[in-house]
Design a protein around this motif. Structure first.
Motif, PDB file in Angstrom:
ATOM      1  N   LEU A  50       0.903  -1.179   0.175  1.00 27.51           N
ATOM      2  CA  LEU A  50       0.061  -0.227  -0.088  1.00 27.51           C
ATOM      3  C   LEU A  50       0.854   1.213  -0.199  1.00 27.51           C
ATOM      4  O   LEU A  50       1.875   1.443   0.838  1.00 27.51           O
ATOM      5  CB  LEU A  50      -0.729  -0.200   1.295  1.00 27.51           C
ATOM      6  CG  LEU A  50      -1.791   1.254   1.444  1.00 27.51           C
ATOM      7  CD1 LEU A  50      -2.858   1.401   0.179  1.00 27.51           C
ATOM      8  CD2 LEU A  50      -2.644   1.078   2.669  1.00 27.51           C
ATOM      9  N   THR A  55      -6.791   0.817 -12.422  1.00 28.92           N
ATOM     10  CA  THR A  55      -8.052   0.361 -11.757  1.00 28.92           C
ATOM     11  C   THR A  55      -8.185   1.520 -10.669  1.00 28.92           C
ATOM     12  O   THR A  55      -7.593   1.913 -10.086  1.00 28.92           O
ATOM     13  CB  THR A  55      -7.910  -0.698 -11.659  1.00 28.92           C
ATOM     14  OG1 THR A  55      -7.766  -1.753 -12.259  1.00 28.92           O
ATOM     15  CG2 THR A  55      -9.554  -1.105 -11.067  1.00 28.92           C
ATOM     16  N   LEU A  56      -9.556   2.167 -10.824  1.00 25.62           N
ATOM     17  CA  LEU A  56     -10.019   3.172  -9.735  1.00 25.62           C
ATOM     18  C   LEU A  56     -10.790   2.095  -8.866  1.00 25.62           C
ATOM     19  O   LEU A  56     -11.861   1.561  -9.351  1.00 25.62           O
ATOM     20  CB  LEU A  56     -10.713   4.227 -10.261  1.00 25.62           C
ATOM     21  CG  LEU A  56     -11.339   4.939  -8.878  1.00 25.62           C
ATOM     22  CD1 LEU A  56     -10.292   5.773  -8.250  1.00 25.62           C
ATOM     23  CD2 LEU A  56     -12.219   5.943  -9.515  1.00 25.62           C
ATOM     24  N   SER A  57     -10.282   1.662  -7.486  1.00 20.79           N
ATOM     25  CA  SER A  57     -11.169   0.675  -6.929  1.00 20.79           C
ATOM     26  C   SER A  57     -12.003   1.428  -5.857  1.00 20.79           C
ATOM     27  O   SER A  57     -12.940   0.841  -5.394  1.00 20.79           O
ATOM     28  CB  SER A  57     -10.364  -0.521  -6.248  1.00 20.79           C
ATOM     29  OG  SER A  57      -9.258   0.001  -5.890  1.00 20.79           O
ATOM     30  N   GLN A  58     -11.641   2.478  -5.459  1.00 21.50           N
ATOM     31  CA  GLN A  58     -12.538   3.224  -4.269  1.00 21.50           C
ATOM     32  C   GLN A  58     -12.252   4.763  -4.610  1.00 21.50           C
ATOM     33  O   GLN A  58     -11.106   4.923  -4.732  1.00 21.50           O
ATOM     34  CB  GLN A  58     -12.199   2.399  -3.082  1.00 21.50           C
ATOM     35  CG  GLN A  58     -13.291   2.889  -2.059  1.00 21.50           C
ATOM     36  CD  GLN A  58     -12.898   2.413  -0.705  1.00 21.50           C
ATOM     37  OE1 GLN A  58     -11.842   2.119  -0.290  1.00 21.50           O
ATOM     38  NE2 GLN A  58     -13.622   2.357   0.254  1.00 21.50           N
ATOM     39  N   LEU A  59     -13.406   5.209  -4.073  1.00 21.08           N
ATOM     40  CA  LEU A  59     -13.115   6.611  -3.882  1.00 21.08           C
ATOM     41  C   LEU A  59     -13.634   6.988  -2.508  1.00 21.08           C
ATOM     42  O   LEU A  59     -14.685   7.048  -2.330  1.00 21.08           O
ATOM     43  CB  LEU A  59     -13.886   7.460  -5.059  1.00 21.08           C
ATOM     44  CG  LEU A  59     -13.920   9.090  -5.031  1.00 21.08           C
ATOM     45  CD1 LEU A  59     -12.510   9.627  -5.123  1.00 21.08           C
ATOM     46  CD2 LEU A  59     -14.675   9.645  -6.369  1.00 21.08           C
ATOM     47  N   THR A  60     -12.353   7.552  -1.532  1.00 21.33           N
ATOM     48  CA  THR A  60     -13.057   7.879  -0.297  1.00 21.33           C
ATOM     49  C   THR A  60     -12.887   9.268  -0.107  1.00 21.33           C
ATOM     50  O   THR A  60     -12.420  10.118  -0.836  1.00 21.33           O
ATOM     51  CB  THR A  60     -11.869   7.162   0.718  1.00 21.33           C
ATOM     52  OG1 THR A  60     -10.603   7.949   0.307  1.00 21.33           O
ATOM     53  CG2 THR A  60     -11.979   5.706   0.478  1.00 21.33           C
ATOM     54  N   MET A  72      -8.336   5.329  -4.614  1.00 25.63           N
ATOM     55  CA  MET A  72      -7.806   4.172  -4.169  1.00 25.63           C
ATOM     56  C   MET A  72      -7.410   3.495  -5.809  1.00 25.63           C
ATOM     57  O   MET A  72      -8.219   3.080  -6.374  1.00 25.63           O
ATOM     58  CB  MET A  72      -8.398   3.366  -3.363  1.00 25.63           C
ATOM     59  CG  MET A  72      -7.660   1.926  -2.831  1.00 25.63           C
ATOM     60  SD  MET A  72      -6.623   2.535  -1.646  1.00 25.63           S
ATOM     61  CE  MET A  72      -7.623   3.269  -0.585  1.00 25.63           C
ATOM     62  N   CYS A  77      -1.254  -4.361  -5.634  1.00 26.75           N
ATOM     63  CA  CYS A  77      -0.587  -3.293  -5.095  1.00 26.75           C
ATOM     64  C   CYS A  77      -1.734  -1.940  -5.117  1.00 26.75           C
ATOM     65  O   CYS A  77      -2.042  -1.913  -6.365  1.00 26.75           O
ATOM     66  CB  CYS A  77       0.707  -2.793  -5.815  1.00 26.75           C
ATOM     67  SG  CYS A  77       1.550  -1.560  -5.124  1.00 26.75           S
ATOM     68  N   ASN A  78      -1.682  -1.285  -4.139  1.00 27.52           N
ATOM     69  CA  ASN A  78      -2.713  -0.240  -4.206  1.00 27.52           C
ATOM     70  C   ASN A  78      -1.894   0.985  -3.709  1.00 27.52           C
ATOM     71  O   ASN A  78      -0.835   0.957  -3.155  1.00 27.52           O
ATOM     72  CB  ASN A  78      -3.683  -0.168  -3.020  1.00 27.52           C
ATOM     73  CG  ASN A  78      -4.597  -1.336  -3.449  1.00 27.52           C
ATOM     74  OD1 ASN A  78      -5.314  -1.427  -4.301  1.00 27.52           O
ATOM     75  ND2 ASN A  78      -4.708  -2.375  -2.458  1.00 27.52           N
ATOM     76  N   MET A 121      -2.925   4.996  -2.952  1.00 25.24           N
ATOM     77  CA  MET A 121      -4.022   5.901  -2.608  1.00 25.24           C
ATOM     78  C   MET A 121      -3.376   7.437  -2.945  1.00 25.24           C
ATOM     79  O   MET A 121      -2.326   7.737  -2.462  1.00 25.24           O
ATOM     80  CB  MET A 121      -4.095   6.275  -1.017  1.00 25.24           C
ATOM     81  CG  MET A 121      -4.992   4.994  -0.525  1.00 25.24           C
ATOM     82  SD  MET A 121      -5.269   5.437   1.175  1.00 25.24           S
ATOM     83  CE  MET A 121      -4.338   4.856   2.098  1.00 25.24           C
ATOM     84  N   LYS A 126      -4.256  10.916  -2.632  1.00 18.10           N
ATOM     85  CA  LYS A 126      -4.900  11.883  -1.568  1.00 18.10           C
ATOM     86  C   LYS A 126      -4.901  13.300  -1.832  1.00 18.10           C
ATOM     87  O   LYS A 126      -3.722  13.781  -2.542  1.00 18.10           O
ATOM     88  CB  LYS A 126      -4.528  11.512  -0.320  1.00 18.10           C
ATOM     89  CG  LYS A 126      -4.933  10.179   0.240  1.00 18.10           C
ATOM     90  CD  LYS A 126      -5.074   9.897   1.514  1.00 18.10           C
ATOM     91  CE  LYS A 126      -3.620   9.686   2.185  1.00 18.10           C
ATOM     92  NZ  LYS A 126      -3.673   9.200   3.391  1.00 18.10           N
TER      93      LYS A 126
END
Lengths: 368, 130, 177
Positions: free
Chosen positions: C17, C42-47, C62, C70-71, C73, C75
């Motif tokens: 990460l 890939t966009l796997s999450q938008l927090t 994300m 592997c991710n 972030m 921000k």
């Protein structure tokens, strides 16, 4: 002749829909020309509620985010809290966690089989698989004290010791399920009426699957070997032997075959866990008291492989005993909107339930 | 993939299950056995309960009220209060039993209670030693 | 990854990460670069996290790589009021629904996304509910009733004090007699 388009709502009270959601369909005759997903019928505001709760209090709410398989949520929550608070988990607890997750995966696949077969009108399969799922729930009942919501995988370990004779009971159940899987093949997976309905329906294109963020059986059904348990191992999956089954069709049938093979892999993993389960060791680390359990001002992202694909949690602490933000990333958000809305276009109305079930969409994790 | 004739006939093999004994229980006559360790109703050993309200504090559903006890059974109970649980709010997570310092609050496997008024689901745990 | 680390100030959080902080001006270009010039496709999450005491939101994109092992972030801090961010729908089509959700729950605007209609809430006129100034308890108290019959709940600390005082006075009375 002039063609007329009508708009209907498929769900939220339709037996063919997965959970409380609805799809607004524009139809020309029997053919769908446009689909739009609507959620919000099951919005319980978990992420908001967690902001007001201490770490320990938030633990009991996360399992409710996905009803058919609550354990990946508990595992994610435990992983995230342990990572932020720096807690190490004993080997025995790790093995028990893997066991619980794989049992949950088996139970979820059996429940999926009931839904998928129901969507093509094969009621018998559902009656069999729900019974077999209940046998797994019986084991969960003895182990955790709850049938559906186990609240068992806890930050720092697991909450209860294995009951006496539990592993023997599990072994016997695995023998039974292994025999049953052959019968399921005959009744369901090799059944001509299922094959006729499922082959060539709901085809996902493999070239866009990775970029659009699809997970789980949708990816593996297009021949892409991706599994969090292998790519990004958590607990002790790295030490266990198992295959990642793939299929090349990309359709509903390919996804069904991937699930069939995954049930066999789960049984294989569970047998290894039974053989390797440590007899000694603590199952729980000593944790700070309820109001003193603070998380540092940091954030993290953890993911486990649920029965339907990658299930991730983003968690941010703020130095207090409350969790500042916990955001759930279930497989259903992308599958239920980006994928479903495009897959349904051009399909017939009778295939909606078939496709939705094969994607395994679970609305509570969309609206949290 | 070609669909074969045997795939149409093989599912009929399920018919042999007709001769098997039903798997379901014949409910009122035969009841499912209670499982040890099941998270059912609360029990509270009043001779050891110290009325500390830890259970009330940890309960995120605010399901626990501390109410005045009629007869003092434990001289160490400094507050003279015991927990009562609102079963309309309880989610049976059993955190209250985890944090109980004298381990007096427990869950038993009994779990069936039907009533036609939801306001009656205020449950005073049975006084049972565990 | 090594190549990316030379270009950007990437922090490694765990073995798989990584995190990268960018400003709102460079956000879109960074994501564009990562989408087309790196493995993170890939966009796997938008927090979104609400840091109300610092008067800012923290958006987190994300990104996941091709191998899915592997991710990263990405921000970005944004203001809390009337803020609009460039939409990334053109880079990641799945962002459409994620942005819709954040728009509804936090009130963040996304320029270029024309599907920001209702997500889970229907005809919601109140404050966006995930903002921290939205008080859940006050909302519940004004919209729902609590169960009757729970008025006999006692404050345990008060009760201990009362009982101690009673015991003390009883002792004194005994001593006096």
């Amino acid at each position: 002749m002039e063609r007329k388009t009508i708009t209907i709502f498929h769900g939220p009270q339709h037996p063919g829909i997965t959970g409380n959601m609805s799809v607004e369909l524009e139809l020309t005759g029997e053919t769908i020309t446009k689909a739009r997903t609507h959620v919000g019928y099951l919005h319980r505001g978990f992420e908001k509620l967690i902001e007001r709760r201490t770490v320990i209090q938030a633990f009991t709410i996360v399992c409710r985010i996905c009803v058919p398989e609550p354990d990946p949520n508990e595992a994610n929550f435990a992983l995230a809290v342990e990572q932020l608070a720096g807690i190490e988990v004993s080997e025995k607890a790790t093995y028990i966690r893997v066991m619980v997750l794989e049992m949950a995966r088996l139970a979820a696949q059996l429940l999926w089989m009931a839904g998928q077969s129901g969507s093509v009108g094969l009621g018998t399969v559902g009656q069999w698989s729900i019974y077999d799922r209940d046998l797994i729930l019986d084991l969960f009942e003895a182990l955790t004290g709850g049938r559906v919501y186990h609240m068992y995988i806890y930050p720092g370990g697991v909450r209860r010791e294995l009951p006496e004779g539990f592993l023997e009971r599990l072994g016997a159940l695995l023998d039974y399920l292994q025999k049953r899987l052959v019968e399921y093949d005959r009744l369901f997976f090799d059944n001509a009426s299922f094959q006729k309905r499922a082959i060539g329906v709901g085809v996902v294109k493999s070239e866009e699957a990775l970029h659009l963020g699809y997970v789980g059986q949708v990816l593996r059904g297009c021949g892409l070997k991706r599994d969090v348990r292998r790519d990004n191992p958590y607990f002790n999956y790295a030490a266990l032997e198992f295959d990642i089954p793939t299929q090349s069709g990309g359709d509903v049938f390919a996804r069904a075959l991937v699930r069939r093979a995954e049930m066999r892999e789960s049984i294989k993993i569970l047998r290894q866990v039974i053989a390797q389960m440590p007899t000694e060791g603590a199952i729980m680390q000593k944790l700070p008291k309820h109001r003193k359990f603070t998380l540092p001002k940091e954030d993290t992202y953890v993911a486990v492989e649920s029965a339907r694909g990658e299930f991730g949690y983003y968690m941010a602490g703020d130095g207090s005993e409350m969790i500042r933000r916990m955001q759930v990333k279930g497989p259903s958000l992308i599958h239920g909107f980006t994928l479903l809305e495009s897959l349904l276009v051009g399909e017939e109305l009778s295939n909606v339930a078939l496709i939705m079930n094969s994607l395994g969409i679970c609305p509570p994790e969309i609206e949290r | 993939m070609k669909i074969q004739l045997k795939n149409s006939i093989a599912p009929l093999g399920a018919l042999k299950k007709i001769f098997e004994h039903p798997k379901t229980l014949c409910y009122p006559e035969v009841k499912a056995q209670n499982v040890t360790g099941y998270r059912g109703f609360h029990i509270n050993d009043l001779s050891t309960c110290i009325g500390c309200a830890n259970c009330q504090d940890v309960c995120m559903n605010e399901a626990i009220d501390m109410i005045a006890i009629d007869v003092d059974k434990n001289p160490k109970n400094n507050s003279g209060c015991i927990p009562r649980i609102d079963y309309g709010r309880c989610c049976w997570c059993s955190l209250c039993t985890d944090v109980c310092p004298p381990d007096s609050l427990k869950l038993e496997s009994e779990c069936i209670w039907a009533d036609d008024d939801s306001n009656r689901f205020l449950y005073l745990p049975k006084d049972k030693p565990c | 990854m090594q190549n990316l680390m030379q270009h950007f100030e990437i922090i490694q959080k765990t073995p798989t990460l990584y995190a990268l902080h960018v400003s709102i001006e460079t956000l879109f270009n960074t994501l564009h670069h990562l989408r087309y010039q790196s493995d993170f496709i890939t966009l796997s999450q938008l927090t979104c996290t609400d840091w109300i005491e610092e008067e800012r939101f923290e958006l987190g994109y994300m990104l996941t790589n091709l191998e899915r092992n592997c991710n990263l972030m990405v921000k970005c801090f944004i203001g809390r009021d009337d803020v609009t961010v460039a939409s990334v729908v053109t880079l990641f089509p799945q962002a459409e629904v994620m942005e819709r959700e954040l728009h509804e729950m936090f009130g963040v605007g996304f320029e270029g996304n024309d599907t920001l209609y209702d997500f889970a809430l229907e005809d919601w006129q109140d404050l966006p509910p995930m903002r921290r100034e939205f008080d859940t308890l006050a909302y519940v108290q004004s919209h729902y009733d609590f169960r009757d019959g729970r008025d006999d709940n006692l404050d345990v600390k008060e009760q201990i004090k009362i009982r101690k005082a009673a015991a003390k006075s009883a002792k004194e009375a005994q001593g006096g007699a």
